[in-house]
Scaffold this active site. Sequence first.
Site, PDB file in Angstrom:
ATOM      1  N   SER A 155      23.458 -86.907 -79.194  1.00 40.40           N
ATOM      2  CA  SER A 155      24.510 -86.595 -80.150  1.00 40.40           C
ATOM      3  C   SER A 155      23.883 -86.546 -81.533  1.00 40.40           C
ATOM      4  O   SER A 155      22.751 -87.023 -81.732  1.00 40.40           O
ATOM      5  CB  SER A 155      25.576 -87.696 -80.107  1.00 40.40           C
ATOM      6  N   TYR A 168      28.184 -96.583 -79.845  1.00 43.28           N
ATOM      7  CA  TYR A 168      27.889 -95.197 -79.482  1.00 43.28           C
ATOM      8  C   TYR A 168      26.571 -94.756 -80.108  1.00 43.28           C
ATOM      9  O   TYR A 168      25.716 -94.155 -79.451  1.00 43.28           O
ATOM     10  CB  TYR A 168      29.042 -94.306 -79.956  1.00 43.28           C
TER      11      TYR A 168
END
Length: 276
Positions: A155, A168
């Site tokens: 990401s 995350y």
Amino acid sequence: MGRVEGKVAFITGAARGQGRSHALRLAQEGADIIAVDICSQMDTVHYPMATSEDLQQTVKEVEALDRRIVAIEADVRDYAALKAAVDDGVAQLGRLDIVCGNAGIAGFGRAEELSAGEWGDMIDVNLTGVWHTVKAAIPHLKAGGNGGSIILTSSTAGLMGIENSAHYVAAKHGVVGLMRTLALELAQDMIRVNTVHPTGVDTDMIQNSTIYELFAPDLDSPTREQIGERFQALNVLPIPWVEAVDISNAVLFLASDEARYITGVTLPIDAGSTAK
């Protein structure tokens, strides 16, 4: 001939979103698919996760492209189940060439406020689950003797810090470290390992009420259009989010012989968000 003609791709999180898109894009270019998804809800995930029906829709769409697909419900946190799924898929389809470690969950909260369960599930799915994926797949890639391509989904959060996402961000940074190490360990077998780094992608993972409320706490019942304005502020290009196929096109490139000497690379598909 397709760009991955005759190859077999193993994709986790394949029931919908980016995973389904990867399956379809690779199938369009000639690959057969081993598709895995948990197809159930996790208590710490505050948006609806994929279902068995979603996975069966992926099967229908791949088969409509005249490609073979083996679809199995398995949790990437469960190594034994994941290994059994890969072994079964390779037994039916005959080989393994491409691995897409795509399964992932999203969650938000200040670091000091995250529960142990939220932290644990995030790391277990988004990092340990990726390790399980490659651990189960590597013996098949090596056995084929044809090299291979492993593409791990990180990401923009794997390249920079983002507030309210410590678990995350930590997991996605961890995926980069795993990729770089695997690129070194597998190079002699001509197995390439790279990561893709999307900005916001127009899938169910962000198009849900939980994300809307997070990005627009000042609005009552925020709309997709209003949220789009908030997401656009994250990017340099004037778009709110990219489409799943934009990531799939990058995955296809990295899986193909066009990228035969590319390994150890972090590839952003991020509308310039990491250029800020």
